[in-house]
Design a protein around this motif. Structure first.
Motif, PDB file in Angstrom:
ATOM      1  N   ASN A   3       0.825  -1.206   0.000  1.00 26.50           N
ATOM      2  CA  ASN A   3       0.000   0.000   0.000  1.00 26.50           C
ATOM      3  C   ASN A   3       0.866   1.266   0.000  1.00 26.50           C
ATOM      4  O   ASN A   3       0.504   2.281  -0.602  1.00 26.50           O
ATOM      5  CB  ASN A   3      -0.928   0.014   1.212  1.00 26.50           C
ATOM      6  N   LEU A   4       2.021   1.201   0.671  1.00 27.26           N
ATOM      7  CA  LEU A   4       2.942   2.329   0.686  1.00 27.26           C
ATOM      8  C   LEU A   4       3.552   2.546  -0.703  1.00 27.26           C
ATOM      9  O   LEU A   4       3.723   3.685  -1.143  1.00 27.26           O
ATOM     10  CB  LEU A   4       4.047   2.100   1.724  1.00 27.26           C
ATOM     11  N   VAL A   5       3.857   1.451  -1.376  1.00 26.85           N
ATOM     12  CA  VAL A   5       4.373   1.542  -2.743  1.00 26.85           C
ATOM     13  C   VAL A   5       3.307   2.126  -3.663  1.00 26.85           C
ATOM     14  O   VAL A   5       3.591   2.991  -4.500  1.00 26.85           O
ATOM     15  CB  VAL A   5       4.824   0.156  -3.258  1.00 26.85           C
ATOM     16  N   LEU A   6       2.072   1.655  -3.477  1.00 24.12           N
ATOM     17  CA  LEU A   6       0.963   2.159  -4.289  1.00 24.12           C
ATOM     18  C   LEU A   6       0.770   3.659  -4.072  1.00 24.12           C
ATOM     19  O   LEU A   6       0.488   4.404  -5.019  1.00 24.12           O
ATOM     20  CB  LEU A   6      -0.324   1.396  -3.937  1.00 24.12           C
ATOM     21  N   LYS A   7       0.930   4.103  -2.838  1.00 21.56           N
ATOM     22  CA  LYS A   7       0.827   5.541  -2.529  1.00 21.56           C
ATOM     23  C   LYS A   7       1.847   6.336  -3.343  1.00 21.56           C
ATOM     24  O   LYS A   7       1.533   7.374  -3.938  1.00 21.56           O
ATOM     25  CB  LYS A   7       1.071   5.771  -1.036  1.00 21.56           C
ATOM     26  N   ASP A   8       3.093   5.836  -3.370  1.00 20.37           N
ATOM     27  CA  ASP A   8       4.151   6.533  -4.098  1.00 20.37           C
ATOM     28  C   ASP A   8       3.895   6.549  -5.605  1.00 20.37           C
ATOM     29  O   ASP A   8       4.353   7.461  -6.304  1.00 20.37           O
ATOM     30  CB  ASP A   8       5.508   5.878  -3.809  1.00 20.37           C
ATOM     31  N   SER A  15       4.248  13.509 -12.896  1.00 17.00           N
ATOM     32  CA  SER A  15       5.512  12.880 -13.300  1.00 17.00           C
ATOM     33  C   SER A  15       5.352  12.070 -14.577  1.00 17.00           C
ATOM     34  O   SER A  15       6.271  12.021 -15.405  1.00 17.00           O
ATOM     35  CB  SER A  15       6.036  11.975 -12.178  1.00 17.00           C
ATOM     36  N   PHE A  16       4.192  11.436 -14.765  1.00 21.72           N
ATOM     37  CA  PHE A  16       3.959  10.655 -15.982  1.00 21.72           C
ATOM     38  C   PHE A  16       3.982  11.559 -17.212  1.00 21.72           C
ATOM     39  O   PHE A  16       4.559  11.204 -18.245  1.00 21.72           O
ATOM     40  CB  PHE A  16       2.622   9.910 -15.893  1.00 21.72           C
ATOM     41  N   LEU A  17       3.372  12.728 -17.098  1.00 19.51           N
ATOM     42  CA  LEU A  17       3.364  13.667 -18.217  1.00 19.51           C
ATOM     43  C   LEU A  17       4.777  14.188 -18.488  1.00 19.51           C
ATOM     44  O   LEU A  17       5.213  14.267 -19.641  1.00 19.51           O
ATOM     45  CB  LEU A  17       2.414  14.826 -17.917  1.00 19.51           C
ATOM     46  N   ILE A  18       5.478  14.531 -17.411  1.00 19.26           N
ATOM     47  CA  ILE A  18       6.859  15.007 -17.553  1.00 19.26           C
ATOM     48  C   ILE A  18       7.731  13.933 -18.192  1.00 19.26           C
ATOM     49  O   ILE A  18       8.547  14.210 -19.075  1.00 19.26           O
ATOM     50  CB  ILE A  18       7.435  15.412 -16.181  1.00 19.26           C
ATOM     51  N   ILE A  50      13.104  11.289 -11.249  1.00 19.66           N
ATOM     52  CA  ILE A  50      12.014  12.258 -11.092  1.00 19.66           C
ATOM     53  C   ILE A  50      10.922  11.700 -10.168  1.00 19.66           C
ATOM     54  O   ILE A  50      10.413  12.409  -9.285  1.00 19.66           O
ATOM     55  CB  ILE A  50      11.407  12.613 -12.464  1.00 19.66           C
ATOM     56  N   MET A  51      10.601  10.424 -10.351  1.00 23.46           N
ATOM     57  CA  MET A  51       9.538   9.817  -9.547  1.00 23.46           C
ATOM     58  C   MET A  51       9.963   9.618  -8.096  1.00 23.46           C
ATOM     59  O   MET A  51       9.159   9.803  -7.173  1.00 23.46           O
ATOM     60  CB  MET A  51       9.123   8.486 -10.172  1.00 23.46           C
ATOM     61  N   VAL A  52      11.217   9.259  -7.874  1.00 23.41           N
ATOM     62  CA  VAL A  52      11.730   9.121  -6.501  1.00 23.41           C
ATOM     63  C   VAL A  52      11.671  10.462  -5.788  1.00 23.41           C
ATOM     64  O   VAL A  52      11.197  10.562  -4.644  1.00 23.41           O
ATOM     65  CB  VAL A  52      13.171   8.576  -6.509  1.00 23.41           C
ATOM     66  N   VAL A  53      12.152  11.509  -6.443  1.00 27.22           N
ATOM     67  CA  VAL A  53      12.154  12.845  -5.844  1.00 27.22           C
ATOM     68  C   VAL A  53      10.722  13.324  -5.586  1.00 27.22           C
ATOM     69  O   VAL A  53      10.435  13.911  -4.535  1.00 27.22           O
ATOM     70  CB  VAL A  53      12.887  13.842  -6.766  1.00 27.22           C
ATOM     71  N   THR A  54       9.820  13.055  -6.530  1.00 30.18           N
ATOM     72  CA  THR A  54       8.419  13.466  -6.363  1.00 30.18           C
ATOM     73  C   THR A  54       7.777  12.809  -5.153  1.00 30.18           C
ATOM     74  O   THR A  54       7.099  13.474  -4.354  1.00 30.18           O
ATOM     75  CB  THR A  54       7.604  13.120  -7.630  1.00 30.18           C
ATOM     76  N   SER A  55       7.975  11.503  -5.004  1.00 28.93           N
ATOM     77  CA  SER A  55       7.359  10.794  -3.876  1.00 28.93           C
ATOM     78  C   SER A  55       7.913  11.271  -2.540  1.00 28.93           C
ATOM     79  O   SER A  55       7.169  11.453  -1.574  1.00 28.93           O
ATOM     80  CB  SER A  55       7.563   9.279  -4.028  1.00 28.93           C
ATOM     81  N   ALA A  85       9.640   0.743  -4.394  1.00 26.26           N
ATOM     82  CA  ALA A  85       9.061   1.768  -5.266  1.00 26.26           C
ATOM     83  C   ALA A  85      10.074   2.212  -6.323  1.00 26.26           C
ATOM     84  O   ALA A  85       9.709   2.437  -7.485  1.00 26.26           O
ATOM     85  CB  ALA A  85       8.601   2.967  -4.441  1.00 26.26           C
ATOM     86  N   ALA A  86      11.342   2.324  -5.940  1.00 29.11           N
ATOM     87  CA  ALA A  86      12.383   2.708  -6.904  1.00 29.11           C
ATOM     88  C   ALA A  86      12.479   1.689  -8.035  1.00 29.11           C
ATOM     89  O   ALA A  86      12.636   2.052  -9.209  1.00 29.11           O
ATOM     90  CB  ALA A  86      13.727   2.846  -6.195  1.00 29.11           C
ATOM     91  N   ALA A  87      12.339   0.399  -7.693  1.00 29.14           N
ATOM     92  CA  ALA A  87      12.360  -0.654  -8.718  1.00 29.14           C
ATOM     93  C   ALA A  87      11.145  -0.538  -9.636  1.00 29.14           C
ATOM     94  O   ALA A  87      11.255  -0.714 -10.857  1.00 29.14           O
ATOM     95  CB  ALA A  87      12.396  -2.025  -8.052  1.00 29.14           C
ATOM     96  N   VAL A  88       9.997  -0.221  -9.047  1.00 32.07           N
ATOM     97  CA  VAL A  88       8.775  -0.036  -9.847  1.00 32.07           C
ATOM     98  C   VAL A  88       8.935   1.158 -10.784  1.00 32.07           C
ATOM     99  O   VAL A  88       8.517   1.118 -11.950  1.00 32.07           O
ATOM    100  CB  VAL A  88       7.550   0.159  -8.939  1.00 32.07           C
ATOM    101  N   PHE A  89       9.579   2.209 -10.303  1.00 32.01           N
ATOM    102  CA  PHE A  89       9.795   3.402 -11.128  1.00 32.01           C
ATOM    103  C   PHE A  89      10.700   3.086 -12.322  1.00 32.01           C
ATOM    104  O   PHE A  89      10.539   3.672 -13.395  1.00 32.01           O
ATOM    105  CB  PHE A  89      10.394   4.527 -10.289  1.00 32.01           C
TER     106      PHE A  89
END
Length: 221
Positions: A3-8, A15-18, A50-55, A85-89
């Motif tokens: 659930n924490l990963v899903l939150k991130d 970020s997806f648009l960027i 970008i996604m790590v920094v955003t989360s 989450a970093a692996a998912v990113f």
């Protein structure tokens, strides 16, 4: 932890648009025979960054850690969720960059682009794992504000370091030494460097996660 990963992931709308725009930008800027071999790796690493920094910025802005630690959530779950989450990113970055590249090829747009391959996947994962391994112990120890600056330095070093090293050796290594090095590298299977790098970085990631756990379990909020 999931659930924490899903939150991130769910907070990555912008970020997806960027990431999409950035991928197109990379393919246009690096549309040549030299840089096209690294464009998927560069794009994926940048998107994951970008996604790590955003989360983490979201957590810092809304004091998510204080809220999460007031709930019956184990601290080890909080730490491990960041690494997962970093692996998912990385996977999301590969999907976005790979899709953009495939669309450019399929549409016949006159850019020097190839399809995503296993080499790109292994090295992008290795670089992001290395970045996360160095960054997260600092993040859990010093917080988002200070670790953000350190993370930027690490990102720039990983992003531009390899090409700088190659350029340095090309200018300073004599021809005979270069031939000897090339001959030795040819003795190894083509997959060996990538797999070796991934294995080393995965080991570093485990050590990093243990350090982060040790720091976070004794941290006061």
């Amino acid at each position: 932890m999931l659930n924490l990963v899903l939150k991130d992931i769910l907070i990555q709308k912008k970020s997806f648009l960027i990431a999409l725009v950035y991928s197109v930008f990379l393919f246009v800027i690096f549309s040549n025979e030299v840089f096209r071999e690294a464009v998927y790796i560069m794009g994926t690493v940048a998107i994951a960054y970008i996604m790590v920094v955003t989360s983490n910025a979201y957590d810092d802005k809304y004091k998510s850690e204080i809220i999460i630690n007031s709930l019956p959530v184990k601290r080890r779950s909080v730490v491990l969720s960041k690494y997962l989450a970093a692996a998912v990113f990385v996977v999301l970055g590969l999907i976005i960059a790979g899709t953009v590249g495939a669309v450019i090829i399929t549409a016949g747009i006159p850019l020097s682009v190839r399809y995503l391959n296993l080499y790109d996947t292994v090295f992008a994962l290795s670089l992001v794992a290395l970045l996360a391994s160095l960054y997260y112990p600092l993040y859990f120890r010093f917080g988002y504000a200070l670790s953000r600056m350190i993370n930027m330095v690490l990102f720039l070093a990983l992003f531009f370091g390899p090409s700088a090293l190659v350029g340095y050796y090309r200018q300073n290594m004599d021809y005979g030494t270069a031939q000897q090095l090339a001959a030795r590298l040819q003795d190894f299977p083509a997959w060996a460097p990538g797999i070796s790098a991934l294995a080393a970085v995965m080991l570093l990631t485990v050590v990093s996660a243990l350090i982060s756990l040790k720091i976070y379990e004794t941290k006061d909020f």
